[in-house]
Design a protein around this motif. Structure first.
Motif, mmCIF file in Angstrom:
data_model
loop_
_atom_site.group_PDB
_atom_site.id
_atom_site.type_symbol
_atom_site.label_atom_id
_atom_site.label_comp_id
_atom_site.label_asym_id
_atom_site.label_seq_id
_atom_site.Cartn_x
_atom_site.Cartn_y
_atom_site.Cartn_z
ATOM 1 N N GLY A 189 0.816 -1.206 0.000
ATOM 2 C CA GLY A 189 0.000 0.000 0.000
ATOM 3 C C GLY A 189 0.852 1.259 0.000
ATOM 4 N N LEU A 190 1.917 1.221 0.804
ATOM 5 C CA LEU A 190 2.810 2.378 0.854
ATOM 6 C C LEU A 190 3.545 2.539 -0.484
ATOM 7 N N ALA A 191 3.947 1.407 -1.053
ATOM 8 C CA ALA A 191 4.645 1.443 -2.346
ATOM 9 C C ALA A 191 3.759 2.093 -3.404
ATOM 10 N N LYS A 192 2.488 1.725 -3.408
ATOM 11 C CA LYS A 192 1.533 2.275 -4.381
ATOM 12 C C LYS A 192 1.383 3.770 -4.179
ATOM 13 N N ARG A 193 1.242 4.157 -2.922
ATOM 14 C CA ARG A 193 1.064 5.562 -2.583
ATOM 15 C C ARG A 193 2.239 6.405 -3.063
ATOM 16 N N MET A 194 3.417 5.776 -3.090
ATOM 17 C CA MET A 194 4.631 6.524 -3.445
ATOM 18 C C MET A 194 5.102 6.305 -4.873
ATOM 19 N N ASN A 195 4.398 5.454 -5.613
ATOM 20 C CA ASN A 195 4.854 5.117 -6.965
ATOM 21 C C ASN A 195 6.241 4.481 -6.969
ATOM 22 N N VAL A 196 6.502 3.641 -5.982
ATOM 23 C CA VAL A 196 7.778 2.918 -6.001
ATOM 24 C C VAL A 196 7.483 1.427 -5.896
ATOM 25 N N GLY A 197 8.477 0.597 -6.113
ATOM 26 C CA GLY A 197 8.280 -0.842 -5.997
ATOM 27 C C GLY A 197 8.286 -1.262 -4.537
ATOM 28 N N ARG A 241 -3.452 11.877 -11.658
ATOM 29 C CA ARG A 241 -3.986 10.587 -12.074
ATOM 30 C C ARG A 241 -3.361 9.497 -11.207
ATOM 31 N N ALA A 242 -4.126 8.466 -10.902
ATOM 32 C CA ALA A 242 -3.585 7.340 -10.131
ATOM 33 C C ALA A 242 -2.550 6.603 -10.979
ATOM 34 N N PHE A 243 -1.432 6.296 -10.361
ATOM 35 C CA PHE A 243 -0.346 5.605 -11.051
ATOM 36 C C PHE A 243 -0.808 4.238 -11.554
ATOM 37 N N SER A 244 -0.514 3.940 -12.802
ATOM 38 C CA SER A 244 -0.948 2.666 -13.367
ATOM 39 C C SER A 244 0.111 2.070 -14.287
ATOM 40 N N ILE A 245 0.647 0.926 -13.886
ATOM 41 C CA ILE A 245 1.648 0.251 -14.719
ATOM 42 C C ILE A 245 1.039 -0.247 -16.035
ATOM 43 N N PRO A 246 -0.184 -0.857 -16.000
ATOM 44 C CA PRO A 246 -0.780 -1.239 -17.294
ATOM 45 C C PRO A 246 -0.939 -0.045 -18.245
ATOM 46 N N THR A 300 -4.642 18.562 -20.923
ATOM 47 C CA THR A 300 -5.897 17.985 -20.431
ATOM 48 C C THR A 300 -6.032 18.122 -18.916
ATOM 49 N N GLY A 301 -4.946 18.575 -18.273
ATOM 50 C CA GLY A 301 -4.978 18.716 -16.818
ATOM 51 C C GLY A 301 -4.708 17.412 -16.091
ATOM 52 N N GLU A 302 -4.380 16.377 -16.857
ATOM 53 C CA GLU A 302 -4.196 15.049 -16.276
ATOM 54 C C GLU A 302 -3.077 14.334 -17.029
ATOM 55 N N SER A 303 -2.173 13.673 -16.279
ATOM 56 C CA SER A 303 -1.147 12.887 -16.971
ATOM 57 C C SER A 303 -1.795 11.645 -17.575
ATOM 58 N N MET A 304 -1.008 10.887 -18.367
ATOM 59 C CA MET A 304 -1.585 9.666 -18.953
ATOM 60 C C MET A 304 -1.397 8.443 -18.070
ATOM 61 N N THR A 305 -0.281 8.406 -17.331
ATOM 62 C CA THR A 305 0.051 7.176 -16.601
ATOM 63 C C THR A 305 0.118 7.357 -15.081
#
Ligand SMILES: [Zn+2]
Length: 277
Positions: free
Chosen positions: A94-102, A140-145, A187-192
């Motif tokens: 959960g912390l990794a997701k919050r920080m965009n790290v592995g 935008r929420a970080f998304s690897i896909p 657009t005010g939003e990143s893609m990934t």
């Protein structure tokens, strides 16, 4: 280390004088230019005087040194990270997701590896109860896909592979960075939702080393489909930089990368100052 394990530890003298005694002392050492006092322990044979340490003792001492150093230079210690994370009922993942790290990074920092200043800053924000936020993820929420989807979209327009296993994402990261920054600007939003760091060889996905395997494996079908506007942005970038080297060179001319110190996050709030496109 667990208490019960510590008590069980013992060592016999290698010369056959039986059980050695545990000696605890404090040592002053200089670590990365900082003087720190470290409690150390080892076993000593009262017959022959030989001294030795167990693997567990060595690991404990290494962690103690790392934590004493972190305390001295105002970085969160491993225990502080664990404690704050648990207070928020966050898993390592959960912390990794919050920080965009592995998740591997979280495990290392909690286990005793010293985090960089910029990662310490990101840790404090994430552990303060908020996500690293808009300026790092571009709203935008970080998304690897999604990263995979955007890479695939570039590859289809460019007609070649840009994601290669052993090139440190040297070129793929530049295309992704432009896609995210230009999308944010327009657009005010990143893609990934990816966070980018300013590295000597240009803007790079933050912690790409921990992400690359997951990106290679990711299924782009799991990502939200690209909007027509996002597709147009990708096509414009690919058209402007048909050769990978061109995206690389253009990124090196961007002042929003140049002005950041090595390793610092390039905030999306600077997206308006992109000049290459
Ligand atoms: Zn002995």
């Amino acid at each position: 280390m667990r208490e019960d394990k510590m008590k069980e530890e013992r060592m016999d003298c290698p010369s056959g004088h039986r059980k050695m005694i545990l000696r605890k002392t404090k040592k002053t050492i200089t670590f990365r230019g900082v003087k720190i006092i470290v409690p150390t322990e080892h076993y000593r044979c009262t017959t022959c005087g030989i001294e030795a340490g167990t693997v567990e003792q060595t690991a404990r001492i290494q962690k103690t040194i790392a934590d004493a150093y972190r305390r001295e230079v105002n970085l969160l210690t491993g225990d502080e990270i664990v404690e704050k994370r648990k207070r928020l009922s966050l898993t390592q993942e959960g912390l990794a997701k919050r920080m965009n790290v592995g998740i591997a990074s979280i495990k290392r920092w909690e286990g005793g590896t010293i985090q960089s200043k910029s990662m310490d800053h990101a840790l404090r924000i994430a552990l303060g109860g908020q996500s690293v936020g808009d300026s790092c993820t571009g709203n935008r929420a970080f998304s690897i896909p999604r990263i995979k989807l955007v890479v695939k979209a570039f590859e289809s327009v460019l007609g070649k592979h840009i994601l290669k296993k052993n090139d440190k994402m040297l070129f793929a990261a530049k295309y992704l960075w432009y896609a995210d920054m230009v999308a944010h600007r327009e657009t005010g939003e990143s893609m990934t939702g990816a966070t980018y760091a300013a590295l000597p060889y240009g803007p790079q996905l933050n912690n790409y080393k921990d992400l690359i395997e997951d990106i290679m494996k990711a299924a782009e079908s799991k990502a939200d489909a690209l909007s027509p506007e996002e597709k147009r942005i990708i096509a414009r970038i690919a058209f402007k930089f048909p050769e990978e080297r061109m995206a690389y060179d253009a990124a090196h001319k961007e002042k929003i990368w140049k002005k950041q110190p090595n390793g610092a996050i390039i905030p999306y709030t600077d997206s308006a100052d992109i000049t290459g496109l």
